[in-house]
Design an enzyme around this catalytic site. Structure first.
Site, PDB file in Angstrom:
ATOM      1  N   HIS A  48      -1.893  -7.862   6.214  1.00 27.98           N
ATOM      2  CA  HIS A  48      -1.365  -8.506   7.418  1.00 27.98           C
ATOM      3  C   HIS A  48      -0.428  -9.618   6.989  1.00 27.98           C
ATOM      4  O   HIS A  48      -0.681 -10.278   5.983  1.00 27.98           O
ATOM      5  CB  HIS A  48      -2.520  -9.074   8.258  1.00 27.98           C
ATOM      6  CG  HIS A  48      -2.122  -9.344   9.667  1.00 27.98           C
ATOM      7  ND1 HIS A  48      -1.530 -10.511  10.046  1.00 27.98           N
ATOM      8  CD2 HIS A  48      -2.204  -8.563  10.771  1.00 27.98           C
ATOM      9  CE1 HIS A  48      -1.273 -10.456  11.347  1.00 27.98           C
ATOM     10  NE2 HIS A  48      -1.665  -9.278  11.808  1.00 27.98           N
ATOM     11  N   ASP A  78      -6.818  -2.637  13.061  1.00 30.45           N
ATOM     12  CA  ASP A  78      -6.554  -1.208  13.247  1.00 30.45           C
ATOM     13  C   ASP A  78      -7.388  -0.317  12.349  1.00 30.45           C
ATOM     14  O   ASP A  78      -7.425   0.898  12.531  1.00 30.45           O
ATOM     15  CB  ASP A  78      -5.071  -0.923  12.996  1.00 30.45           C
ATOM     16  CG  ASP A  78      -4.234  -1.505  14.100  1.00 30.45           C
ATOM     17  OD1 ASP A  78      -4.712  -1.512  15.243  1.00 30.45           O
ATOM     18  OD2 ASP A  78      -3.126  -1.976  13.828  1.00 30.45           O
TER      19      ASP A  78
HETATM   20  N1  CMC Z   1      -1.424  -0.880   1.164  1.00 27.88           N
HETATM   21  C1  CMC Z   1      -0.974  -1.100  -0.096  1.00 27.88           C
HETATM   22  N2  CMC Z   1      -0.265  -2.189  -0.474  1.00 27.88           N
HETATM   23  C2  CMC Z   1      -0.004  -3.101   0.477  1.00 27.88           C
HETATM   24  C3  CMC Z   1      -0.441  -2.950   1.807  1.00 27.88           C
HETATM   25  C4  CMC Z   1      -1.176  -1.788   2.124  1.00 27.88           C
HETATM   26  N3  CMC Z   1      -1.604  -1.576   3.383  1.00 27.88           N
HETATM   27  N4  CMC Z   1      -0.026  -4.011   2.547  1.00 27.88           N
HETATM   28  C5  CMC Z   1       0.653  -4.787   1.688  1.00 27.88           C
HETATM   29  N5  CMC Z   1       0.662  -4.258   0.456  1.00 27.88           N
HETATM   30  C6  CMC Z   1       1.238  -4.849  -0.782  1.00 27.88           C
HETATM   31  C7  CMC Z   1       2.763  -4.759  -0.764  1.00 27.88           C
HETATM   32  O1  CMC Z   1       3.225  -3.559  -1.389  1.00 27.88           O
HETATM   33  C8  CMC Z   1       3.134  -5.981  -1.549  1.00 27.88           C
HETATM   34  O2  CMC Z   1       2.897  -5.724  -2.915  1.00 27.88           O
HETATM   35  P1  CMC Z   1       3.832  -6.421  -4.048  1.00 27.88           P
HETATM   36  O3  CMC Z   1       3.636  -7.890  -3.899  1.00 27.88           O
HETATM   37  O4  CMC Z   1       3.320  -5.871  -5.337  1.00 27.88           O
HETATM   38  O5  CMC Z   1       5.227  -5.970  -3.760  1.00 27.88           O
HETATM   39  C9  CMC Z   1       2.096  -7.010  -1.106  1.00 27.88           C
HETATM   40  O6  CMC Z   1       0.932  -6.237  -0.739  1.00 27.88           O
HETATM   41  C10 CMC Z   1       2.529  -7.880   0.073  1.00 27.88           C
HETATM   42  O7  CMC Z   1       2.910  -7.010   1.130  1.00 27.88           O
HETATM   43  P2  CMC Z   1       4.146  -7.224   2.088  1.00 27.88           P
HETATM   44  O8  CMC Z   1       4.606  -5.885   2.566  1.00 27.88           O
HETATM   45  O9  CMC Z   1       5.151  -8.126   1.444  1.00 27.88           O
HETATM   46  O10 CMC Z   1       3.458  -8.022   3.257  1.00 27.88           O
HETATM   47  P3  CMC Z   1       4.034  -8.209   4.700  1.00 27.88           P
HETATM   48  O11 CMC Z   1       3.428  -9.462   5.203  1.00 27.88           O
HETATM   49  O12 CMC Z   1       5.511  -8.101   4.723  1.00 27.88           O
HETATM   50  O13 CMC Z   1       3.454  -6.918   5.462  1.00 27.88           O
HETATM   51  C11 CMC Z   1       2.111  -5.471   6.753  1.00 27.88           C
HETATM   52  C12 CMC Z   1       2.352  -6.927   6.295  1.00 27.88           C
HETATM   53  C13 CMC Z   1       1.055  -5.489   7.881  1.00 27.88           C
HETATM   54  C14 CMC Z   1       3.400  -4.866   7.314  1.00 27.88           C
HETATM   55  C15 CMC Z   1       1.605  -4.643   5.548  1.00 27.88           C
HETATM   56  O14 CMC Z   1       0.420  -5.209   5.040  1.00 27.88           O
HETATM   57  C16 CMC Z   1       1.369  -3.177   5.905  1.00 27.88           C
HETATM   58  O15 CMC Z   1       2.336  -2.405   5.953  1.00 27.88           O
HETATM   59  N6  CMC Z   1       0.076  -2.783   6.193  1.00 27.88           N
HETATM   60  C17 CMC Z   1      -0.215  -1.438   6.611  1.00 27.88           C
HETATM   61  C18 CMC Z   1       0.147  -1.285   8.071  1.00 27.88           C
HETATM   62  C19 CMC Z   1      -0.847  -1.965   8.983  1.00 27.88           C
HETATM   63  O16 CMC Z   1      -2.041  -1.805   8.858  1.00 27.88           O
HETATM   64  N7  CMC Z   1      -0.311  -2.711   9.976  1.00 27.88           N
HETATM   65  C20 CMC Z   1      -1.121  -3.325  11.016  1.00 27.88           C
HETATM   66  C21 CMC Z   1      -1.023  -4.792  11.069  1.00 27.88           C
HETATM   67  S1  CMC Z   1      -2.312  -5.467  12.137  1.00 27.88           S
HETATM   68  C22 CMC Z   1      -1.915  -4.929  13.705  1.00 27.88           C
HETATM   69  C23 CMC Z   1      -0.783  -5.679  14.284  1.00 27.88           C
HETATM   70  O17 CMC Z   1      -0.885  -6.905  14.472  1.00 27.88           O
HETATM   71  O18 CMC Z   1       0.248  -5.037  14.601  1.00 27.88           O
END
Ligand code: CMC
Length: 436
Positions: free
Chosen positions: A313, A371
């Site tokens: 998140h 989720d």
């Molecule tokens: N699985 C594997 N790796 C992950 C995941 C995941 N679900 N989420 C983040 N990472 C890794 C990402 O690759 C990155 O790694 P590195 O630092 O080595 O490059 C690190 O963790 C930080 O991730 P980020 O993408 O920079 O974080 P963000 O804050 O931009 O993204 C997110 C947040 C929710 C988009 C992401 O965690 C994600 O895509 N999660 C899966 C989708 C999901 O479950 N979304 C629902 C969010 S809760 C409901 C809502 O409020 O909408």
């Protein structure tokens, strides 16, 4: 906003004059540095794609402490609201700032209930969609279409008009989601039944047919109500920011909410519940718990493009408090329905256990989000996977409209208009076609 005694000073290594920037304190949470005069005084913008460090507004509605894993609606912890209140109490709280007393509660429930029907024309509009259209495509269209029914009667600058738009939206969303479902199932629409609870009425519009009586199961009713409470608001997330930005032009509020629905659809946001369940089903089909280790290796391999959906998140760097409550509801619903041995629930718990012990997830502070379990609950209730995000949209509507109304009521609000760092071609001349 309370000014802080501390000021930030911005200085430049090229000897340009430095600038003092005021700092404001919120009730809780990080202070903010006020950069509103930055461009006027320095000719420079800030650069913050994805808004990693930018507060786009001040708000009194919702507060998240991502490190502690804490979520407050108007100061009340989500854990207390989920246990002591129902969804309409939560809507009242988000809209008006405090929980209702008994008479306010009755009055609010009655006002919402009076608006549950949608204009009969809506079903003809719905008919224009393919039967297999994604429910979020349909919802984006239907919610946008509401603006056509309430355009002349909605003056966004009139607080009473804003309030009635909020009530209409909260009341009509379950009707629209159920209509979208019935349309895809080829069954007759069920009109709302106003002596049922908000969640009970939704269940009946979804699962009843005109041929038989329908009895609402109180355990499922409560579970659905909890899903609604947990999704009601989440401060300045992507869809809420979309609603604020869209609404900042003074547009019709129903159109602004339709923009929020469109944004929510994406798999990185509200679409994650659908993506998460599809992921669990795929692992199950390919060997189930025995293949979890293999799947996790793919998740950790950056070249695979596979993510553990329902994990991670932008704000929570600890267990999402909504996920804890949803896991509890998952147990209750599966027990009630005699599905204690549901293989997807077992699989989800196994994935969670491995992830919480794995260095990859620990180092990045990746925890289950709401989720991760909400899809299993919804599937057990009988909600088709494609409809999950529409349920999220239904529940989040109150948050969107509360945030939109808060913005419009703020005398200082301006149209949202971000700046950019332009890195394209410098000015050049158009050559004649023969020379290009
Ligand atoms: N699985 C594997 N790796 C992950 C995941 C995941 N679900 N989420 C983040 N990472 C890794 C990402 O690759 C990155 O790694 P590195 O630092 O080595 O490059 C690190 O963790 C930080 O991730 P980020 O993408 O920079 O974080 P963000 O804050 O931009 O993204 C997110 C947040 C929710 C988009 C992401 O965690 C994600 O895509 N999660 C899966 C989708 C999901 O479950 N979304 C629902 C969010 S809760 C409901 C809502 O409020 O909408």
């Amino acid at each position: 906003m309370t000014p802080s005694d501390v000021k930030a000073t911005l200085s430049f290594s090229d000897g340009s004059a430095s600038m003092d920037l005021p700092i404001y304190k919120g009730t809780i949470g990080p202070d903010v540095i006020d950069i509103r005069k930055l461009y006027a005084q320095t000719g420079k913008f800030t650069y913050d794609p994805g808004f990693l460090s930018t507060s786009s507004c001040n708000s009194t509605i919702t507060y998240i402490d991502g490190d502690k894993g804490e979520l407050l609606y108007r100061g009340y912890p989500i854990e207390q609201l989920a246990v002591n209140c129902d969804y309409l109490d939560t809507c009242y709280l988000l809209l008006y700032g405090d929980l209702p007393n008994e008479s306010q509660r009755q009055d609010f429930h009655a006002r919402v209930t009076n608006h549950t029907m949608v204009n009969e024309q809506m079903q003809f509009f719905l008919r224009g969609f393919r039967r297999d259209a994604h429910p979020m495509a349909i919802m984006t269209g239907l919610v946008g279409a509401l603006s056509a029914f309430y355009h002349d009667s909605t003056d966004i600058n009139n607080p009473q008009h804003r309030e009635i738009a909020a009530i209409r939206l909260i009341a009509k969303m379950p009707t629209l989601v159920a209509m979208a479902y019935k349309y895809s199932a080829g069954q007759p629409y069920m009109y709302p039944k106003n002596d049922l609870s908000y969640a009970g009425n939704f269940m009946r519009m979804m699962f009843a047919t005109p041929c038989e009586d329908y009895k609402v199961n109180p355990v499922i009713e409560r579970a659905l109500d909890r899903i609604f409470i947990l999704h009601a608001d989440h401060e300045q997330n992507a869809s809420t920011s979309t609603v604020r930005l869209c609404g900042s032009s003074g547009t019709n509020p129903f159109a602004a909410i339709a923009a929020g629905v469109a944004c929510l659809w994406g798999p990185a946001h509200g679409g994650a519940n659908e993506a998460c369940l599809n992921m669990l089903e795929e692992i199950q089909a390919n060997g189930g718990v025995a293949k979890v280790g293999e799947f996790m290796e793919k998740v950790k391999d950056k070249n695979s493009g596979v993510k553990l959906m329902g994990f991670g998140h932008r704000v929570y760097k600890n267990y999402d408090p909504r996920a804890k409550l949803m896991r509890e509801t998952c147990h209750e619903v599966l027990n009630e329905l005699g599905l204690q041995n549901d293989p997807l629930f077992k699989l989800a718990m196994e994935l969670e256990k491995i992830a919480l012990e794995d260095d990859y997830f620990v180092a990045r502070k990746l925890y289950p989000n709401v989720d991760f379990y909400s899809g299993i609950v919804q599937r057990a209730i009988g909600i088709p996977v494609q409809l999950f995000t529409a349920i999220f949209a239904l529940a989040r509507t109150v948050g969107w409209i509360a945030q939109l109304n808060e913005m419009i009521a703020d005398p200082e609000y301006k149209i949202g208009r971000p700046r950019q760092l332009y890195v394209g071609a410098a000015q050049r001349d158009v050559k004649p076609l023969s020379e290009r």
